[in-house]
Design an enzyme around this catalytic site. Structure first.
Site, PDB file in Angstrom:
ATOM      1  N   GLU A  73      47.879  37.742  41.068  1.00  0.00           N
ATOM      2  CA  GLU A  73      48.523  36.608  41.728  1.00  0.00           C
ATOM      3  C   GLU A  73      48.926  35.520  40.722  1.00  0.00           C
ATOM      4  O   GLU A  73      50.000  34.933  40.823  1.00  0.00           O
ATOM      5  CB  GLU A  73      47.593  36.032  42.801  1.00  0.00           C
ATOM      6  CG  GLU A  73      48.306  35.142  43.796  1.00  0.00           C
ATOM      7  CD  GLU A  73      47.538  34.992  45.117  1.00  0.00           C
ATOM      8  OE1 GLU A  73      46.640  35.803  45.412  1.00  0.00           O
ATOM      9  OE2 GLU A  73      47.854  34.055  45.852  1.00  0.00           O
ATOM     10  N   GLU A 114      51.931  36.774  39.150  1.00  0.00           N
ATOM     11  CA  GLU A 114      53.092  36.653  40.045  1.00  0.00           C
ATOM     12  C   GLU A 114      53.614  35.211  40.056  1.00  0.00           C
ATOM     13  O   GLU A 114      54.822  34.977  40.000  1.00  0.00           O
ATOM     14  CB  GLU A 114      52.688  37.085  41.465  1.00  0.00           C
ATOM     15  CG  GLU A 114      53.855  37.111  42.446  1.00  0.00           C
ATOM     16  CD  GLU A 114      53.428  37.463  43.878  1.00  0.00           C
ATOM     17  OE1 GLU A 114      52.229  37.739  44.104  1.00  0.00           O
ATOM     18  OE2 GLU A 114      54.315  37.448  44.759  1.00  0.00           O
ATOM     19  N   CYS A 153      45.618  36.086  51.153  1.00  0.00           N
ATOM     20  CA  CYS A 153      44.322  36.763  51.326  1.00  0.00           C
ATOM     21  C   CYS A 153      43.831  36.780  52.763  1.00  0.00           C
ATOM     22  O   CYS A 153      42.969  37.566  53.111  1.00  0.00           O
ATOM     23  CB  CYS A 153      43.237  36.065  50.520  1.00  0.00           C
ATOM     24  SG  CYS A 153      43.646  35.883  48.812  1.00  0.00           S
ATOM     25  N   SER A 163      52.819  35.412  48.559  1.00  0.00           N
ATOM     26  CA  SER A 163      52.528  36.310  47.448  1.00  0.00           C
ATOM     27  C   SER A 163      52.544  37.729  48.005  1.00  0.00           C
ATOM     28  O   SER A 163      52.151  37.963  49.146  1.00  0.00           O
ATOM     29  CB  SER A 163      51.149  35.981  46.891  1.00  0.00           C
ATOM     30  OG  SER A 163      50.637  37.091  46.183  1.00  0.00           O
ATOM     31  N   LYS A 177      40.356  40.734  59.903  1.00  0.00           N
ATOM     32  CA  LYS A 177      40.304  41.828  58.932  1.00  0.00           C
ATOM     33  C   LYS A 177      40.318  43.181  59.633  1.00  0.00           C
ATOM     34  O   LYS A 177      40.749  44.177  59.062  1.00  0.00           O
ATOM     35  CB  LYS A 177      39.058  41.711  58.048  1.00  0.00           C
ATOM     36  CG  LYS A 177      39.124  40.588  57.033  1.00  0.00           C
ATOM     37  CD  LYS A 177      39.893  40.967  55.773  1.00  0.00           C
ATOM     38  CE  LYS A 177      40.118  39.743  54.898  1.00  0.00           C
ATOM     39  NZ  LYS A 177      41.150  39.966  53.864  1.00  0.00           N
ATOM     40  N   GLU A 216      43.920  43.735  60.010  1.00  0.00           N
ATOM     41  CA  GLU A 216      44.569  43.975  58.715  1.00  0.00           C
ATOM     42  C   GLU A 216      44.334  45.407  58.241  1.00  0.00           C
ATOM     43  O   GLU A 216      45.248  46.081  57.774  1.00  0.00           O
ATOM     44  CB  GLU A 216      44.008  43.001  57.674  1.00  0.00           C
ATOM     45  CG  GLU A 216      44.591  43.194  56.273  1.00  0.00           C
ATOM     46  CD  GLU A 216      43.910  42.308  55.224  1.00  0.00           C
ATOM     47  OE1 GLU A 216      42.677  42.390  55.066  1.00  0.00           O
ATOM     48  OE2 GLU A 216      44.622  41.535  54.558  1.00  0.00           O
ATOM     49  N   GLU A 253      51.070  48.997  56.760  1.00  0.00           N
ATOM     50  CA  GLU A 253      51.315  48.747  55.334  1.00  0.00           C
ATOM     51  C   GLU A 253      50.087  49.091  54.480  1.00  0.00           C
ATOM     52  O   GLU A 253      50.194  49.179  53.260  1.00  0.00           O
ATOM     53  CB  GLU A 253      51.629  47.259  55.103  1.00  0.00           C
ATOM     54  CG  GLU A 253      52.905  46.747  55.752  1.00  0.00           C
ATOM     55  CD  GLU A 253      52.666  46.161  57.138  1.00  0.00           C
ATOM     56  OE1 GLU A 253      51.645  46.507  57.775  1.00  0.00           O
ATOM     57  OE2 GLU A 253      53.514  45.359  57.597  1.00  0.00           O
ATOM     58  N   CYS A 276      36.830  31.108  54.653  1.00  0.00           N
ATOM     59  CA  CYS A 276      36.126  32.288  55.165  1.00  0.00           C
ATOM     60  C   CYS A 276      34.681  31.995  55.552  1.00  0.00           C
ATOM     61  O   CYS A 276      34.118  32.694  56.386  1.00  0.00           O
ATOM     62  CB  CYS A 276      36.122  33.395  54.131  1.00  0.00           C
ATOM     63  SG  CYS A 276      37.694  33.612  53.315  1.00  0.00           S
TER      64      CYS A 276
END
Ligand code: SF4
Ligand code: SF4
Lengths: 164, 586
Positions: B278, B281, B298, B318, B357, B360, B365, B505
Site C-alpha cells: 500500500e 501504491e 482493509c 487502494s 469479514k 468479504e 473477487e 476493529c
C-alpha cells in the site's frame, strides 16, 4: 438489471408527474417536519406511494428510505398500493353489521373479484371497510367516493356498481 | 448548575441534564433498556420511570429534564410496580427460550428480569411469530426477540450513516426491520454489525459458523489452519474474565493449538505485507499522477459502504486486498508449496473482530487462481470464545505460545491496524523511511490516534518537497464527511484511512459486547490502549523491517507491486448502488 433500471428511468422522466414531484420535493427541502405533508401531497399526485416516489422523497430530503417507509406504513392515510378510481367503503359499524353488512361485503368481493384493501385489475374500484359514518338509520350502508347508498341488499350491488 | 434531590440525595448538575444522568451522578441506578446517551433518548421502554413530587403520574427519567429543587423518587411502590408491569408486558411477547439463546447469560432483558425480581408470568399475551432472517452471511435477525428499543435503528443511521433499519407498521404489528420490511440481504446494509453490538437481546446476532469449524477440525484429510486479526488479542480475554485491553495473544495461540489447528498464523504478518504494497501504491500514485486521495481498503464494511453509497469514488480505493485476504491467498500458494500440501487440502479459518469479514471472504473477487477461496470460514471473536468454552479449554490456565512461521512474524505496525488511525500510522512509518532514506526516530503519530471522528495530520518527508496531508475517519457517518469533501473537490489530502466501525476493529461488530452500551467509548479506549501497548512491546515496529515479509518477496513474490504481488494481493471492486430491489408492497 442495469438496462431495465435505465429504461424505467426514461419512462419516469417522461412522466410529468415525476417532474411535479421533484418540484414539490424542492419546495419542502429546507422545511422542518416536511415528511408527512410531503408524502400526503405526493400521494395526491400519484394516488398512492409507489416505491420510486418514496426513494425520491428520501433522497430529496436526505433521509434514509427506512424512515420514509416507516412513516408510510405508520399512518393509515398512506397507501403503498395503487388505488382505484373509485373508493368503495363498506360500513361494518354495529348497526350495519347486525343488519347484514357482512353479506354486502361478500357480494362486493364476489362481483369485483377482489378482497378488502385490494383494487380491481382495471384500476376502477378499491374496496375498503369504514367505521360508522353516522348513517345508521339507513343501515346497512356503503359509500362510493362521496355517494352514500343505504338500506342495501346483496341484489342491489350490481346495479350500483354499474353506475360508475 | 442546578440542585435537585433524588431519593433524598442532593446532587448538583448542569442545566439541561436529564434525570437519568442526574441519578447516575448521585450514584443511583435507574434501569433502562432503550436508552443510549446522545443517540437514543426516546423514552420507549418505560423502564426508567420515576416519581417526582408535585408532578402527576410516573415519568420517564431519560426524557425528563432535571430542574432546580426537583424531588425525585426512584424506589417507591408505584415506581417498582409500574416498571415491573412494563417489563412483564415485554416478556409476554418474548420467546422464553433463554436457555438455548445465543445471548444466554449476556442478555439485557434477562438481567433486567433478574434485577427486578420477576418470578412469574402474569400476562399471557398474543405472541408475534416472524420468520428468522438468515439472508446474509454475517448477521442473523430474529424479530421475535426484538423489544423495539430502536437502538439498532439509531446506530445504523447516526453512527454509521447507513440508515437501512427502521420501525415498520404500528401497534402490535410494529417491527424493527430493514427498509420496506425486506430481508437484510435485500437492502444496502454494509454488514458492519454495529447494530448487533448494541442490541440488548438475541434479536440481532452474528451468523454462527462454529459447527463448520468443529467439523473441519475433525476431518483428518484436511490441513486446518487459522489466522487471528490484530484486534482479537486485546478483546477475547474479556470473555474469560480479563479486564478490557488485556493482551492475551500467547494464551489465545495456545487455545487454538488445543482446539486442533495445525498451524496458527497472525493476520498482523499480512498487515505488514499490506503496508509494503500500500505504501508502494501511494508513492506510485504520487509520482505518476494517480487518483488521490488514495483511501485504505482493509475494512470490508467500509468497502461495501463505498460500493453502495459512493460508487463514483471507487477509484480512490487502494487496490490492496485486506490483510485477511492477503494471508489467505498466501496460505494456499506460498505456504502450501512450502509444506508440500495441495491447496485443496488446506482449510483456512480466520478469527476476526468483524461480521463483514464473513461477507468479504465470500466475494467472488476473493477466489484464487486454483478456483479456491482465499479463506474458507470466518469466525468472530465471540464465536472463537464460544468454541474455546465448548471445548472445555480454560484459557487463563494456558501457557503462552508463539505463532507459527512463515506467516506468523509481525511488527508493532501490524498490531496497530486494529485501532482507528493504525493503518495510517503504519503506512507513514514506512513511507517516511522509504522516501527520505532517513530513520524515523519517533514512530508514534499521536495526531491520528484516538476517538475523535475525523483526524488530520501533515507529515513532511525530509529530503523531498513533499508534505503528505492525511486524514482518518472511523464510523461511517464520519467517513461521509470526508467523502462528501472529495465529491465536491474540497479534499486536498493525499491519503485517507477509513474504518467502518467507531474506534476501528477493536470494537468491530464481532467483538465481545460492551457490558453497558453507555460506557462503550471507555471500553474502546481500554482496547485501544492494549493495541498500542502491544506495539510498544515488540522489538520491530516498522512493517518494512519485518524479515519474514522480506523473505517472502525475495523467495516468492519478487518485486513489490510486481506481477505476482498484483495477482495475489490486489483486487477490484463492484458498483452496487443504494437501492437493491423492489420493496414489499402491502
Ligand atoms: S450491519 Fe451495519 S449497516 Fe447493516 S443494519 Fe447493522 S448497523 Fe446498519
Ligand atoms: S433488533 Fe435489537 S436493538 Fe433493534 S430494536 Fe429490536 S431489540 Fe432493539
Amino acid at each position: 438489471m442495469m438496462e431495465a433500471k435505465q429504461c424505467q428511468g426514461c419512462q419516469q422522466m417522461r412522466d410529468p408527474r415525476y417532474e411535479q414531484l421533484d418540484e414539490l420535493i424542492k419546495s419542502y427541502q429546507d422545511k422542518k417536519g416536511a415528511l408527512v405533508p410531503l408524502l400526503h401531497e405526493a400521494q395526491e399526485i400519484f394516488g398512492y406511494l409507489p416505491e420510486e416516489v418514496q426513494r425520491r422523497v428520501a433522497d430529496g430530503l436526505g433521509i434514509p428510505l427506512s424512515e420514509v417507509y416507516g412513516v408510510a406504513t405508520f399512518y393509515s392515510l398512506f397507501s403503498l398500493k395503487p388505488r382505484g378510481k373509485h373508493k368503495i367503503g363498506v360500513c361494518l359499524g354495529t348497526a350495519c353489521y347486525v343488519r347484514g353488512a357482512g353479506a354486502i361485503l361478500a357480494e362486493l368481493e364476489k362481483q369485483l373479484g377482489i378482497r378488502v384493501n385490494d383494487t380491481t385489475a382495471d384500476g376502477k374500484f378499491t374496496l375498503e371497510i369504514t367505521r360508522c359514518i353516522g348513517a345508521c338509520g339507513l343501515s346497512p350502508v356503503m359509500t362510493v367516493d362521496e355517494d352514500v347508498f343505504g338500506r342495501l341488499t346483496p341484489e342491489k350491488i350490481k346495479e350500483i356498481l354499474a353506475r360508475y | 448548575m442546578i440542585k435537585l434531590t433524588i431519593d433524598g440525595v442532593t446532587v448538583a448538575v448542569p442545566e439541561g441534564t436529564d434525570v437519568l444522568a442526574a441519578a447516575k451522578a448521585a450514584g443511583i441506578r435507574i434501569p433502562t433498556l432503550c436508552y443510549m446517551e446522545k443517540y437514543n433518548e426516546i423514552g420507549a421502554c418505560r423502564l426508567c420511570l420515576v416519581e417526582v413530587k408535585g408532578m402527576r403520574g410516573l415519568l420517564a427519567a431519560c426524557t425528563l429534564q432535571a430542574s432546580d429543587g426537583m424531588e425525585v423518587y426512584t424506589n417507591t411502590p408505584a415506581v417498582r410496580e409500574a416498571r415491573r408491569t412494563n417489563l412483564e408486558l415485554l416478556l409476554s411477547d418474548h420467546p422464553q427460550d433463554c436457555l438455548i439463546c445465543v445471548r444466554n447469560g449476556q442478555c439485557e432483558l434477562q438481567s433486567l428480569a433478574e434485577e427486578m425480581g420477576i418470578r412469574r408470568q402474569r400476562f399471557e399475551g398474543e405472541k408475534s411469530a416472524y420468520p428468522l432472517d438468515h439472508s446474509t452471511l454475517s448477521i442473523m435477525r430474529d424479530p421475535n426477540k426484538c423489544v423495539l428499543c430502536r437502538r439498532c435503528v439509531a446506530v445504523c443511521k447516526q453512527v454509521q450513516g447507513v440508515g437501512v433499519l427502521g420501525a415498520v407498521e404500528r401497534g402490535f404489528d410494529t417491527i424493527v426491520a430493514p427498509e420496506g420490511g425486506c430481508l437484510l440481504h435485500d437492502v444496502a446494509c454494509v454488514l458492519c454489525g454495529q447494530c448487533v453490538m448494541v442490541c440488548p437481546t438475541g434479536a440481532l446476532a452474528e451468523v454462527d459458523n462454529t459447527e463448520e469449524v468443529f467439523a473441519a477440525l475433525n476431518d483428518k484429510s484436511k490441513h486446518v489452519i487459522v489466522q487471528t486479526a490484530p484486534a482479537v488479542r486485546v478483546a477475547i480475554g474479556e470473555e474469560f474474565g480479563y479486564p478490557p485491553g488485556t493482551i492475551v495473544t500467547g494464551k489465545m495461540v495456545s487455545a487454538l493449538r488445543r482446539l486442533g489447528f495445525q498451524a496458527v498464523f497472525d493476520t498482523d504478518f499480512a498487515a505488514d505485507l499490506t503496508i509494503w504494497e500500500e505504501a508502494n501504491e501511494l508513492l506510485e500514485r504520487l509520482n505518476n499522477g494517480g487518483t488521490l486521495p488514495m483511501i485504505t481498503s482493509c475494512s470490508p464494511g467500509w468497502i461495501k459502504f463505498i460500493e453502495h453509497y459512493y460508487p463514483d469514488l471507487i477509484e480512490h480505493l487502494s487496490t490492496c486486498k485486506s490483510p485477511q485476504q492477503m494471508l489467505g491467498a498466501l496460505a494456499k500458494t506460498y505456504y502450501a508449496e512450502k509444506i508440500g500440501v495441495s491447496p485443496e487440502d488446506i482449510f483456512l479459518v480466520s478469527v476476526m473482530p468483524c461480521t463483514a469479514k464473513k461477507f468479504e471472504r465470500a466475494r467472488p473477487e476473493m477466489v484464487g487462481e486454483s478456483g479456491l477461496p482465499d479463506v474458507d470460514i470466518v469466525l468472530t471473536t465471540r464465536e472463537l470464545a464460544r468454541m474455546i468454552k465448548v471445548a472445555g479449554i480454560d484459557l487463563p490456565q494456558l501457557p503462552d505460545s508463539d505463532f507459527d512461521s512463515p506467516l506468523g512474524l509481525s511488527t508493532g505496525a501490524g498490531v496497530i491496524f486494529g485501532a482507528t488511525g493504525g493503518v495510517m500510522e503504519a503506512a507513514l512509518r514506512t513511507a517516511y523511511e522509504w522516501v527520505s532514506g532517513e530513520a524515523l526516530t519517533n514512530v508514534e503519530l499521536e495526531a491520528v490516534r484516538g476517538l475523535s471522528g475525523v483526524k488530520e495530520a501533515e507529515v513532511k518527508l525530509p529530503g523531498t518537497d513533499i508534505t503528505l496531508r492525511v486524514a482518518v475517519a472511523h464510523g461511517l457517518a464520519n467517513a461521509r464527511q470526508l467523502l462528501d469533501k472529495i465529491r465536491t473537490g474540497k479534499a486536498d489530502y493525499h491519503f485517507i484511512e477509513i474504518m467502518a466501525c467507531p474506534g476501528g476493529c477493536i470494537s468491530g461488530g464481532g467483538q465481545p459486547r460492551p457490558a453497558d452500551v453507555n460506557e462503550f467509548n471507555a471500553l474502546r479506549e481500554q482496547r485501544i490502549k492494549g493495541v498500542y501497548r502491544a506495539d510498544r512491546d515488540l522489538p520491530l515496529r516498522k512493517s518494512h523491517e519485518n524479515p519474514a515479509v522480506k523473505e517472502l518477496y525475495d523467495t516468492y513474490l519478487g518485486e513489490i507491486g510486481g506481477e505476482r504481488a498484483h495477482h495475489l494481493l490486489h483486487t477490484n471492486y463492484t458498483v452496487r448502488g443504494k437501492y437493491l430491489r423492489t420493496i414489499r408492497q402491502h
